[in-house]
Scaffold this motif. Sequence first.
Motif, PDB file in Angstrom:
ATOM      1  N   LEU A   1      11.261  -2.730   5.684  1.00 46.25           N
ATOM      2  CA  LEU A   1      10.625  -2.916   6.977  1.00 46.25           C
ATOM      3  C   LEU A   1       9.120  -3.059   6.743  1.00 46.25           C
ATOM      4  CD1 LEU A   1      10.900  -3.047  10.036  1.00 46.25           C
ATOM      5  CD2 LEU A   1      10.719  -0.546  10.095  1.00 46.25           C
ATOM      6  N   VAL A   2       8.612  -4.271   6.904  1.00 50.59           N
ATOM      7  CA  VAL A   2       7.194  -4.560   6.682  1.00 50.59           C
ATOM      8  C   VAL A   2       6.487  -4.587   8.026  1.00 50.59           C
ATOM      9  CG1 VAL A   2       5.527  -6.263   5.841  1.00 50.59           C
ATOM     10  CG2 VAL A   2       7.633  -5.822   4.543  1.00 50.59           C
ATOM     11  N   ASP A   3       5.511  -3.721   8.176  1.00 48.81           N
ATOM     12  CA  ASP A   3       4.772  -3.616   9.432  1.00 48.81           C
ATOM     13  C   ASP A   3       3.791  -4.765   9.601  1.00 48.81           C
ATOM     14  OD1 ASP A   3       3.550  -1.645  11.689  1.00 48.81           O
ATOM     15  OD2 ASP A   3       1.895  -2.531  10.540  1.00 48.81           O
ATOM     16  N   SER A   4       3.026  -5.057   8.540  1.00 47.46           N
ATOM     17  CA  SER A   4       1.976  -6.065   8.650  1.00 47.46           C
ATOM     18  C   SER A   4       1.597  -6.570   7.265  1.00 47.46           C
ATOM     19  CB  SER A   4       0.731  -5.489   9.351  1.00 47.46           C
ATOM     20  OG  SER A   4       0.365  -4.247   8.774  1.00 47.46           O
ATOM     21  N   VAL A   5       1.032  -7.786   7.251  1.00 46.71           N
ATOM     22  CA  VAL A   5       0.614  -8.431   6.007  1.00 46.71           C
ATOM     23  C   VAL A   5      -0.857  -8.822   6.140  1.00 46.71           C
ATOM     24  CG1 VAL A   5       1.000 -10.345   4.418  1.00 46.71           C
ATOM     25  CG2 VAL A   5       2.946  -9.317   5.634  1.00 46.71           C
ATOM     26  N   TYR A   6      -1.668  -8.415   5.147  1.00 45.43           N
ATOM     27  CA  TYR A   6      -3.102  -8.705   5.155  1.00 45.43           C
ATOM     28  C   TYR A   6      -3.458  -9.646   4.006  1.00 45.43           C
ATOM     29  CZ  TYR A   6      -4.098  -5.006   8.556  1.00 45.43           C
ATOM     30  OH  TYR A   6      -4.161  -4.244   9.692  1.00 45.43           O
ATOM     31  N   PRO A   7      -4.454 -10.509   4.194  1.00 39.51           N
ATOM     32  CA  PRO A   7      -4.944 -11.328   3.076  1.00 39.51           C
ATOM     33  C   PRO A   7      -5.507 -10.441   1.975  1.00 39.51           C
ATOM     34  CG  PRO A   7      -5.820 -12.107   5.180  1.00 39.51           C
ATOM     35  CD  PRO A   7      -5.182 -10.787   5.443  1.00 39.51           C
ATOM     36  N   PHE A   8      -5.526 -10.959   0.765  1.00 34.34           N
ATOM     37  CA  PHE A   8      -5.947 -10.190  -0.403  1.00 34.34           C
ATOM     38  C   PHE A   8      -7.352  -9.616  -0.246  1.00 34.34           C
ATOM     39  CE2 PHE A   8      -7.607 -10.204  -4.912  1.00 34.34           C
ATOM     40  CZ  PHE A   8      -6.875  -9.109  -5.331  1.00 34.34           C
ATOM     41  N   ASP A   9      -8.241 -10.347   0.401  1.00 36.10           N
ATOM     42  CA  ASP A   9      -9.621  -9.866   0.512  1.00 36.10           C
ATOM     43  C   ASP A   9      -9.826  -8.877   1.662  1.00 36.10           C
ATOM     44  OD1 ASP A   9      -9.315 -11.637   2.596  1.00 36.10           O
ATOM     45  OD2 ASP A   9     -11.145 -12.784   2.191  1.00 36.10           O
ATOM     46  N   LYS A  10      -8.737  -8.439   2.288  1.00 39.91           N
ATOM     47  CA  LYS A  10      -8.828  -7.523   3.433  1.00 39.91           C
ATOM     48  C   LYS A  10      -8.185  -6.168   3.135  1.00 39.91           C
ATOM     49  CE  LYS A  10     -10.745 -10.682   6.075  1.00 39.91           C
ATOM     50  NZ  LYS A  10     -12.166 -10.585   6.440  1.00 39.91           N
TER      51      LYS A  10
ATOM     52  N   LEU B   1       0.829  -1.199   0.000  1.00 42.95           N
ATOM     53  CA  LEU B   1       0.000   0.000   0.000  1.00 42.95           C
ATOM     54  C   LEU B   1       0.871   1.260   0.000  1.00 42.95           C
ATOM     55  CD1 LEU B   1      -1.901  -2.297   1.157  1.00 42.95           C
ATOM     56  CD2 LEU B   1      -3.130  -0.454   2.315  1.00 42.95           C
ATOM     57  N   ASN B   2       0.374   2.304  -0.658  1.00 47.10           N
ATOM     58  CA  ASN B   2       1.008   3.617  -0.647  1.00 47.10           C
ATOM     59  C   ASN B   2      -0.058   4.656  -0.346  1.00 47.10           C
ATOM     60  OD1 ASN B   2       3.974   3.318  -1.707  1.00 47.10           O
ATOM     61  ND2 ASN B   2       2.740   1.929  -2.941  1.00 47.10           N
ATOM     62  N   ARG B   3       0.187   5.453   0.674  1.00 48.91           N
ATOM     63  CA  ARG B   3      -0.828   6.373   1.185  1.00 48.91           C
ATOM     64  C   ARG B   3      -1.342   7.339   0.113  1.00 48.91           C
ATOM     65  NH1 ARG B   3      -2.007   8.115   6.446  1.00 48.91           N
ATOM     66  NH2 ARG B   3      -0.217   6.929   7.220  1.00 48.91           N
ATOM     67  N   GLY B   4      -0.438   7.848  -0.725  1.00 47.37           N
ATOM     68  CA  GLY B   4      -0.835   8.860  -1.686  1.00 47.37           C
ATOM     69  C   GLY B   4      -1.920   8.408  -2.639  1.00 47.37           C
TER      70      GLY B   4
ATOM     71  N   GLU C   1      -9.358  -3.328   5.359  1.00 50.94           N
ATOM     72  CA  GLU C   1      -8.774  -3.360   6.702  1.00 50.94           C
ATOM     73  C   GLU C   1      -7.327  -2.867   6.678  1.00 50.94           C
ATOM     74  OE1 GLU C   1      -9.234  -7.081   8.719  1.00 50.94           O
ATOM     75  OE2 GLU C   1     -11.351  -7.285   8.132  1.00 50.94           O
ATOM     76  N   ALA C   2      -6.598  -3.244   5.640  1.00 51.23           N
ATOM     77  CA  ALA C   2      -5.215  -2.778   5.509  1.00 51.23           C
ATOM     78  C   ALA C   2      -5.174  -1.264   5.352  1.00 51.23           C
ATOM     79  CB  ALA C   2      -4.561  -3.453   4.304  1.00 51.23           C
ATOM     80  N   LYS C   3      -6.087  -0.720   4.554  1.00 53.60           N
ATOM     81  CA  LYS C   3      -6.160   0.733   4.355  1.00 53.60           C
ATOM     82  C   LYS C   3      -6.512   1.436   5.664  1.00 53.60           C
ATOM     83  CE  LYS C   3      -8.821   4.109   1.598  1.00 53.60           C
ATOM     84  NZ  LYS C   3      -9.777   4.606   2.605  1.00 53.60           N
ATOM     85  N   ALA C   4      -7.435   0.881   6.425  1.00 59.47           N
ATOM     86  CA  ALA C   4      -7.817   1.473   7.704  1.00 59.47           C
ATOM     87  C   ALA C   4      -6.643   1.476   8.674  1.00 59.47           C
ATOM     88  CB  ALA C   4      -9.002   0.708   8.302  1.00 59.47           C
ATOM     89  N   HIS C   5      -5.864   0.399   8.672  1.00 60.15           N
ATOM     90  CA  HIS C   5      -4.672   0.327   9.524  1.00 60.15           C
ATOM     91  C   HIS C   5      -3.675   1.415   9.138  1.00 60.15           C
ATOM     92  CE1 HIS C   5      -1.527  -1.256  12.023  1.00 60.15           C
ATOM     93  NE2 HIS C   5      -0.780  -1.640  10.997  1.00 60.15           N
ATOM     94  N   MET C   6      -3.498   1.635   7.837  1.00 61.52           N
ATOM     95  CA  MET C   6      -2.587   2.676   7.369  1.00 61.52           C
ATOM     96  C   MET C   6      -3.085   4.054   7.799  1.00 61.52           C
ATOM     97  SD  MET C   6      -1.501   3.512   3.422  1.00 61.52           S
ATOM     98  CE  MET C   6      -3.199   3.915   3.001  1.00 61.52           C
ATOM     99  N   GLU C   7      -4.368   4.299   7.645  1.00 59.80           N
ATOM    100  CA  GLU C   7      -4.923   5.612   7.955  1.00 59.80           C
ATOM    101  C   GLU C   7      -4.982   5.892   9.447  1.00 59.80           C
ATOM    102  OE1 GLU C   7      -8.553   5.343   5.773  1.00 59.80           O
ATOM    103  OE2 GLU C   7      -7.634   6.039   3.899  1.00 59.80           O
TER     104      GLU C   7
END
Length: 323
Positions: free
Chosen positions: A293-302, A39-42, A305-311
């Motif tokens: 440095l990888v903070d976390s890994v989410y399944p493809f269908d999530k 993911l990239n925030r921009g 949730e990954a975006k919410a974690h970033m935000e």
Amino acid sequence: MKSYSMQATADTAVIELKEVPVPEPGPTQLLVKLHAASLNRGEFILGHGLTKPGSNKPIGMEGAGVVEKVGSAVTTFKPGDRVMLRGPGTFSEYTAADVREAIMMPPNLSFIDASAIPLTFLVVHDMLVQQGKLKAGEWLLVTGVSSGVGVASLQAAKAMGAKVIGTSGSRAKLDRLDEVGLDIGLHTRKGDFSTAVLEATGGKGVNLVVNTVGGSVFEECIRSMAFEGRLATVGYVDNQLSAKIDIQALHAKRLTLFGVSNKMRTPEQRAAGVPAFVRDFMPHIAAGRIKPLVDSVYPFDKLEEAKAHMEANQHLGKIVLKI
């Protein structure tokens, strides 16, 4: 195949997982079966202009996987090659990638780690090497050092022999970055760090600034710079798009201010930086001197949730989708 797209309006963005045909690679493309994408925030900030209001397009900007098919004009890759790539539509099971934007993966890299490299570290190479001209022994200041680009800037700068000062609103994140090589961590979200920066550098200031935060810290970045210092603006997560410029400091200290964005570059201009990145950074990555440095890994269908974690701004480094 399954693929994510985003429908954008003036103030909202709706993400949808769709079933779409597997793309057919063009003459200078690779068909890649993706195993991971980061993911990239921009991409999700409407004000950044990466997704225009009224558009609906595939999303994802970097990933890693295995070449399944090559275009008729491709001679540098073959089916079965493990590659990482920068390009649109990587939140998908397959992508047709520009061969100029694909990089062979070293044996030591996992798909998860490799997916966190192409876009992020190409941006960092642009800032630190191509435009920033950072040298061993110089000082780098990174505002928002715990972001994906911030951590990558820290790692690359240390591999280049530079010294790094970083700011963050989280003391815990700064403590963790000590292990990555952060020389000085300043615990702040405000534009109040120049005094500490000048003290750390013997009153001289830093040679290069990477500003990932935006206008709220721009003036303080100027105050933190050394004679002939350079300032890279790579993001504005504070959504503050204007700031005062000290013209006297700009003039007297012979400062250089530059932006880092691919929005207005042609595909040829974007691709032109890849060979230099491979030459300068890939030996460090292959040898393990630079490790994403990888903070976390989410399944493809999530993805949501990954975006919410970033935000939520609780992550350190990159967030990855496993495909």
